[in-house]
Design a protein around this motif. Structure first.
Motif, PDB file in Angstrom:
ATOM      1  N   PRO A 108       2.923   2.641   6.806  1.00 14.13           N
ATOM      2  CA  PRO A 108       1.823   2.261   5.916  1.00 14.13           C
ATOM      3  C   PRO A 108       0.656   3.239   6.033  1.00 14.13           C
ATOM      4  O   PRO A 108       0.520   3.911   7.060  1.00 14.13           O
ATOM      5  CB  PRO A 108       1.427   0.882   6.448  1.00 14.13           C
ATOM      6  N   PRO A 109      -0.178   3.336   4.986  1.00 16.13           N
ATOM      7  CA  PRO A 109      -1.254   4.326   4.960  1.00 16.13           C
ATOM      8  C   PRO A 109      -2.281   4.115   6.064  1.00 16.13           C
ATOM      9  O   PRO A 109      -2.510   3.000   6.508  1.00 16.13           O
ATOM     10  CB  PRO A 109      -1.886   4.095   3.590  1.00 16.13           C
ATOM     11  N   ARG A 110      -2.879   5.212   6.510  1.00 17.73           N
ATOM     12  CA  ARG A 110      -3.960   5.143   7.487  1.00 17.73           C
ATOM     13  C   ARG A 110      -5.295   5.231   6.758  1.00 17.73           C
ATOM     14  O   ARG A 110      -5.424   5.921   5.767  1.00 17.73           O
ATOM     15  CB  ARG A 110      -3.847   6.294   8.487  1.00 17.73           C
ATOM     16  N   PHE A 111      -6.268   4.503   7.285  1.00 17.84           N
ATOM     17  CA  PHE A 111      -7.558   4.474   6.593  1.00 17.84           C
ATOM     18  C   PHE A 111      -8.580   5.423   7.209  1.00 17.84           C
ATOM     19  O   PHE A 111      -9.586   5.715   6.619  1.00 17.84           O
ATOM     20  CB  PHE A 111      -8.106   3.048   6.572  1.00 17.84           C
ATOM     21  N   TRP A 112      -8.299   5.868   8.415  1.00 12.34           N
ATOM     22  CA  TRP A 112      -9.189   6.851   9.038  1.00 12.34           C
ATOM     23  C   TRP A 112      -8.338   7.752   9.926  1.00 12.34           C
ATOM     24  O   TRP A 112      -7.427   7.266  10.584  1.00 12.34           O
ATOM     25  CB  TRP A 112     -10.297   6.168   9.840  1.00 12.34           C
TER      26      TRP A 112
END
Lengths: 304, 315
Positions: A70-74
């Motif tokens: 899943p995508p990372r936000f930072w």
């Protein structure tokens, strides 16, 4: 005062809000209303700021991290490689230079032609003045520009102006709304006596403009100049239309065309670094001139 | 001395010169005309002339290179029967039905809230709301593509936390307008809210005071004082958001590229594609015919709206 009022029975303790509190039930309703209000505002604020967070975060990630599922936000570890890449792999400096040339040349022209026309419409009397001014205003309501992109493009081909900056500069030198704003500003801000005195001293129309009107209009010119600069800096459609070769592209056109490449996903990192740098100048300008800018937009938009 | 006399003429006084002297009067004022000439020259060359030329081109078949030939109303007939035209106008009506109500009600709501005197951090919220306005929508649109990506998009990543999705935002015809709509709202709502705030602050505070003295409730005050006085602002929001939607270009160009299967394609983007010839030879006749149809559509919609919101007293 109202918060200190006691009404005998179950009098509530005074609360330090600006609201009129009388009964606990009413106070509870006020509190709930406030909570909903601030929660709503915070959600809206997050929605407004979120894209900036993502462009910054994306610009500091490496390629693998950006497409992790899943995508990372930072980013796990901040990297500044993307900022180097956008200058070295792509000629971002050229795009920046192009944007600056176009924006400055257009803005200076707008300031000159609009203050000149605004001065003449505000302070000079000549046959047909009102009719001509109404005509100028009427053109600002015409849905002209965007529905004529094809003939505009063909005209630029005829002029041999394709792949030059001229189509982004000259046609936009006299926007009717800026003429209107300058007229209002000069009519209200420069006393007739000053202009009369200069005329008595033998100063011609242009001399009066240059020595009296222009120096006294600087605050108005700053507002119009900043609004104009931001608008051109962000312009995309006309740049896309006429700037064909890569080294002539402005920042908005260059970034957009990079993002449309078939292999675009491999260069999202540098792209995001470019986006951050394309967005910063106008935001900085906005913060510097915030108060005057919002007032300027208001005085123009309400009438426009 | 002559100059001084002229300047002292009061605005109400009409010039008493006869038409014989009128020409001489105009000639004498050549510097004034010279100063306002740039506007008229630019307007004639870059806007009026292209519109006239486009009208001629809409009756011709031309690819920009070979000889143009007259085809009468063929372009209009073709464009009106083209399924892509039907698609783009269906799209634009869907955009209008979503974006115009939002473009009027959101700014009114935000403006009303940000005008509440007891609200703290008003200035901060106003600033935050306005920041998107000074950014380039097409550049932020690149971020939007990643935001709405399917497998690694940030939105799907967030939604996964609450057990939703993944949604195929950019590829599903039923969903693809959402990224376009949200980007447009994001980029324009701050400007409209600023206009609403300006309108609210221009209302004379005495009106509210006397209404309170007369015992009017908050709702009555809003309905009988605020709303009628905000009418010009509401009409402004209605018209500007409508024209903004009808001339949508950058958002679909960068976020969805008009896809999937033309479901986010807008008229202007379609005009650009066929007129420049992004795939195949330019069809200049079709493009210009379509731009006149689009202008006619815009005028019909705008005048219909103006008719709907007309003051009832003026009938």
């Amino acid at each position: 005062m109202a918060t200190l009022r006691h009404d005998g029975e179950e009098s509530p303790a005074p609360v330090a809000t600006a609201l009129h509190v009388t009964t606990p039930r009413r106070r509870w309703r006020r509190w709930l209303l406030n909570a909903v209000l601030y929660a709503g505002l915070v959600i809206v604020a997050v929605f407004c700021l979120m894209p900036f967070y993502f462009m910054l975060s994306g610009s500091l990630m490496d390629r693998g991290e950006m497409f992790r599922i899943p995508p990372r936000f930072w980013p796990e570890k901040l990297i500044f490689e993307n900022y180097r890449a956008i200058f070295q792999q792509f000629s971002f400096l050229t795009y920046l230079r192009n944007s600056i040339i176009v924006s400055v040349a257009q803005t200076l022209g707008v300031l000159f032609f609009c203050s000149l026309a605004g001065y003449v419409f505000a302070k000079r009397r000549f046959p047909g003045r009102n009719a001509l001014f109404i005509f100028v205003l009427a053109t600002s309501m015409m849905p002209n520009g965007q529905t004529t992109i094809i003939p505009f493009y063909l005209l630029m081909v005829k002029f041999n102006w394709i792949d030059t900056f001229w189509p982004l500069i000259v046609p936009w030198w006299a926007p009717p709304l800026s003429i209107f704003l300058m007229r209002q500003y000069i009519a209200a801000g420069i006393p007739d006596d000053l202009i009369d005195a200069a005329t008595v001293d033998g100063s011609g129309l242009f001399g009066t403009y240059w020595r009296i009107v222009l120096p006294l209009s600087v605050p108005g010119l700053v507002v119009i100049g900043v609004i104009q600069f931001i608008a051109i800096w962000n312009d995309f459609l006309y740049g896309l239309l006429v700037l064909k070769s890569e080294e002539m592209r402005t920042v908005t056109v260059a970034l957009t065309e990079l993002s449309r490449r078939t292999q675009a996903s491999t260069l999202y990192g540098p792209l995001f670094a470019g986006i951050v740098m394309a967005t910063l100048p106008t935001i900085i300008l906005f913060f510097i001139f915030q108060r005057r800018l919002t007032q300027g937009i208001l005085s123009g938009a309400i009438r426009g | 001395m002559e100059h001084v006399e002229r300047l002292q003429v009061s605005p109400i006084e009409r010039p008493r010169r006869r038409s014989r002297g009128r020409l001489a009067e105009i000639a004498r004022h050549w510097p004034e005309y010279l100063c306002i000439a740039p506007f008229f020259v630019i307007f004639a060359v870059f806007f009026a002339y292209p519109i006239g030329w486009a009208f001629v081109l809409s009756f011709q078949r031309w690819d920009g290179i070979t000889e143009a030939r007259w085809v009468g109303l063929d372009n209009y007939r073709f464009v009106l029967n083209d399924p892509v035209t039907h698609r783009v106008f269906t799209n634009i009506i869907r955009y209008l039905l979503i974006l115009v109500p939002l473009g009027v009600f959101l700014p009114l709501a935000f403006g009303a809230i940000l005008n509440l005197p007891f609200l703290r951090f008003r200035g901060v919220f106003r600033t935050i709301l306005f920041i998107p306005v000074v950014t380039s929508l097409v550049v932020v649109g690149i971020v939007w593509r990643l935001l709405f990506g399917t497998a690694n998009g940030w939105l799907n990543g967030l939604l996964a936390h609450v057990g939703l999705g993944p949604y195929n935002w950019l590829k599903d015809p039923a969903l693809a307008q959402i990224p376009i709509v949200s980007l447009t709202i994001w980029g324009t709502v701050g400007f409209s809210t600023l206009i609403v705030l300006g309108g609210l602050q221009a209302i004379d505070q005495d009106l509210y005071d006397s209404a309170r003295v007369d015992g009017a409730s908050g709702w009555q005050t809003f309905w009988h004082i605020t709303l009628p006085l905000m009418r010009p602002v509401i009409v402004f929001l209605l018209i500007t958001s409508t024209i903004g939607v009808i001339t949508l270009f950058s958002q679909p160009y960068v976020v969805t590229r008009g896809g999937p299967a033309n479901h986010t394609l807008t008229p202007l983007l379609h005009i650009y594609n066929i007129g420049i010839g992004t795939s195949g030879a330019p069809r200049i006749g079709d493009a210009t015919a379509l731009s006149f149809l689009l202008t006619a559509f815009m005028l019909v919609v705008v005048f219909a709206q103006l008719w709907l919101v007309r003051r009832r007293g003026e009938e």
